[in-house]
Structure formats: structure tokens, C-alpha cells
Enzyme design. Structure first.
Site, PDB file in Angstrom:
ATOM      1  N   GLN A 124       0.836  -1.212   0.000  1.00  0.00           N
ATOM      2  CA  GLN A 124       0.000   0.000   0.000  1.00  0.00           C
ATOM      3  C   GLN A 124       0.869   1.260   0.000  1.00  0.00           C
ATOM      4  O   GLN A 124       0.536   2.259   0.648  1.00  0.00           O
ATOM      5  CB  GLN A 124      -0.946  -0.014   1.199  1.00  0.00           C
ATOM      6  CG  GLN A 124      -2.151  -0.935   1.017  1.00  0.00           C
ATOM      7  CD  GLN A 124      -3.106  -0.446  -0.079  1.00  0.00           C
ATOM      8  OE1 GLN A 124      -3.190   0.739  -0.397  1.00  0.00           O
ATOM      9  NE2 GLN A 124      -3.823  -1.383  -0.674  1.00  0.00           N
ATOM     10  N   SER A 125       1.944   1.256  -0.764  1.00  0.00           N
ATOM     11  CA  SER A 125       2.852   2.399  -0.808  1.00  0.00           C
ATOM     12  C   SER A 125       2.197   3.641  -1.416  1.00  0.00           C
ATOM     13  O   SER A 125       1.725   3.609  -2.557  1.00  0.00           O
ATOM     14  CB  SER A 125       4.088   2.024  -1.639  1.00  0.00           C
ATOM     15  OG  SER A 125       4.853   3.175  -1.929  1.00  0.00           O
TER      16      SER A 125
END
Ligand SMILES: *Cc1c(COP(=O)(O)O)cnc(C)c1O
Length: 340
Positions: A75-76
Site C-alpha cells: 500500500q505504498s
């Protein structure tokens, strides 16, 4: 601090607002709390990586890159903002996503930032948890060069001296806004991870002799390691800006008591902080960074570390898109609230 001499693309909506949070301040009964809205930088739901990427992507363009490469956890936010810059600049984007948390919830693996990576047209490769993801990325860059491509590799979080210039600029912007408003800032607080944000801020705040203390709330590493990472990068960044030696070791302060179960795992305090901000100020925080940073700030206010009469600015580093990858952590599914 003449930042105008560094190449830069200008996609961010700047300056971001500096706003008072009267409801939260009243609720906690401690210092006056302010918020610097870097969640409103404008690129693909915004966030702090946008300021860094203005400098990094200008370098990519000037080097004639035809593809940018970067890496981050599933989930960068950084990967998502990089994909957005690449799309706007007509450069391809390839992302290495590290399975740093082992979460298998389909929201986590395909929604939130991951959905946006694909929307912006990036290609994605997955990797198991690996402490040397930048090394992994270098291997992919070599592979691409052998195929005749011109890759530009951006380290995790965009945290190198070029990326940190974005936060040197943010420090100058913040102090200028406070001057214009007649606001005395007693402390700045924000979430610190790959170190570029804190390094740039401390280089800027020291470089202009602002006298404003900065506190990073850690989201991953223990305090000693976090402060060392920030200090090293801050020293290089100050040097790049023509202020070698401006940052002293004691200017770099991180509090890593709010990491909880580890990177990418929001604890009950983080969820409570996100709910409190949404319900008092209608501001959206994220479960990995800004929610943890705010959980730290709230706890420090309650413990009296920050005092009534002080002005504390929370730098909102963004990340709201991540909320949709973490819906399960809020416990609203099957909740009575639905029926109420
Ligand atoms: C990356 C990130 C941070 C941390 O910034 P670093 O420069 O990596 O320390 C904080 N908040 C959000 C939302 C982020 O995406």
C-alpha cells in the site's frame, strides 16, 4: 538556500494550507493544534511524496529516462504518486511491491493505492518481505539497461538528498506562512519513515535558523536507527543546499514509541486517532503513517509533553488512499452502526 537552482517539475498545489484545528484543540484541552495540509498537494489524492518527486522526476527527465522504477510496501503512497507523475510526464513506470506485512485481505492487495497504481498505467512486480528492496530494484534496473531501456531508479520513499529538497522547500514555506499569520510555532510533529521528509525539514528549519524544533513519530525502525538514518540524510541534504554542518545531531529527534505491532499494522490508538480527526475536524488520516503520527501527538498532549498556550503544527503527510486498503481494520463491517 537557493532551491531555484535545482531542476524541478511543478505539479504540486503549493503552498498547502496551514490551518487551525479548533475542535481537536478543545477536545484535548492542551496546546493549540495546527495542521499543514500536505495531504492536499494535488497529485492523485496528494501526499508528501509529491514534493520530493518534483525534484526527482525533473532529474529523471533531464537524464533522458524512458522508465522510472521505484519500490515500496504493497500500500505504498510513494509508489502511487510516482505512477501519477510518470503518467503526466509520458514516462513509463515500473513498481516493485514488497509484501512487508503478509496481509492477504483483497482490499489490502488490490484496493487503495494498488488500484491507483494500475489506474495510472504502472506495471507491478511483487517481492516477498526483503530488507534490501533498493538492491532488488538495482537488479531490475540492470536488467532493463541490458534490454536497451533508460531506467531512472527512485529509492523507497523518494528518500535521498534530491527528494529531500522537497521538504527543505516545505520548511521554508511553513515558516513563511507562520510569519505572515503572526503565528509562533513551538513545535512541528509528523510521521517519519524512510527519513526524507524529516531530513529535508530539519535541514530547512536549521538552514534558515528558524529555531523551530521538530519531532518525528516513527512508524517502523527503533529510535536510534531512525534518528541515525534521518541525521545522515539531513547532513547530505544540507550540504547539497549549500549549508554544510547546519544540522546538529541533537536537532534530529524521533519518538518511536507508537510503532505498535510493526510497519503497516495500525493499533487501536491509530484507529482511534483516525476516527477522532474524522469526527472533530473532518480530516482524513491514514492507517500506516499519519494516523500513527497523530496517535503519538494525541498521547503526548494527554501526557502534558506539549502544554496549553503552545502552538503545535502537525504536518499531514497524506495517505488517505490507503484507508481503502485497510477497511477491515476499522471493524465497521457487520457493525451495529450500520443499523442505527
Ligand atoms: C512516506 C510517508 C510518510 C513518511 O515520510 P518519509 O519521508 O518516508 O519519512 C509519512 N506519511 C505518509 C502518508 C507517507 O506516505
Amino acid at each position: 538556500m537557493n532551491l531555484g537552482r535545482f531542476p524541478r517539475v511543478r505539479f504540486a498545489h503549493l503552498p498547502t494550507p496551514l490551518e487551525h484545528m479548533p475542535n481537536l484543540s478543545r477536545h484535548l484541552g492542551g496546546p493549540e493544534l495546527w495542521i499543514k495540509r500536505d495531504d492536499c498537494t494535488g497529485m492523485s489524492t496528494g501526499g508528501n511524496k509529491t514534493r520530493k518527486l518534483e525534484f526527482l522526476m525533473a532529474e529523471a527527465r533531464d537524464q533522458g529516462a524512458d522508465i522510472v522504477l521505484t519500490q515500496g510496501a504493497t500500500q505504498s503512497n510513494h509508489a502511487r504518486q510516482t505512477a501519477a507523475f510518470a503518467a503526466r510526464m509520458g514516462i513509463a513506470c515500473h513498481i516493485l511491491l514488497e509484501d512487508r506485512t503478509g496481509k492477504t485481505d483483497p482490499d489490502y492487495t488490490t484496493n487503495g493505492n494498488v488500484l491507483l497504481d494500475f489506474l495510472h498505467g504502472a506495471s507491478v512486480e511483487h517481492r516477498p518481505a526483503n530488507p534490501d528492496m533498493n538492491g532488488e530494484m538495482t537488479k531490475v534496473a540492470e536488467r532493463m539497461k541490458a534490454e536497451g531501456r533508460k531506467p531512472y531508479a527512485i529509492p523507497g520513499g523518494g528518500s535521498n538528498p534530491t527528494g529531500a529538497l522537497g521538504y527543505v522547500n516545505a520548511a521554508i514555506e511553513l515558516v513563511t506562512q507562520a510569519n505572515d499569520m503572526g503565528l509562533r510555532i513551538d513545535h512541528v510533529v509528523h510521521a517519519t519513515g524512510s527519513a526524507g521528509t524529516q531530513a529535508g525539514l530539519v535541514a530547512g528549519l536549521c538552514g534558515i535558523n528558524s529555531g523551530v524544533p521538530l519531532l518525528g513519530i516513527g512508524v517502523r525502525a527503533p529510535k536510534d536507527r531512525q534518528e541515525e538514518n534521518v541525521y545522515k540524510l539531513a547532513a547530505l541534504t544540507a550540504e547539497k543546499c549549500g549549508c554544510p554542518g547546519a544540522v546538529k545531531r541533537e536537532d534530529v529527534v524521533a519518538n518511536c514509541d507508537y510503532v505498535g505491532k510493526g510497519y503497516g499494522f495500525p493499533g487501536a490508538d491509530t484507529i482511534a486517532a483516525i476516527e477522532l480527526l474524522a469526527r472533530t475536524e473532518a480530516i482524513l488520516l491514514d492507517p500506516v503513517y499519519s494516523g500513527k503520527g497523530m496517535a503519538g501527538l494525541i498521547d503526548l498532549c494527554r501526557k502534558g509533553f506539549f502544554k496549553k498556550g503552545q502552538n503545535v503544527v502537525f504536518l499531514h503527510t497524506g495517505g488517505q488512499a490507503g484507508l481503502f486498503g485497510y477497511a477491515d481494520d476499522f471493524g465497521y463491517r457487520n457493525s451495529k452502526r450500520l443499523a442505527a
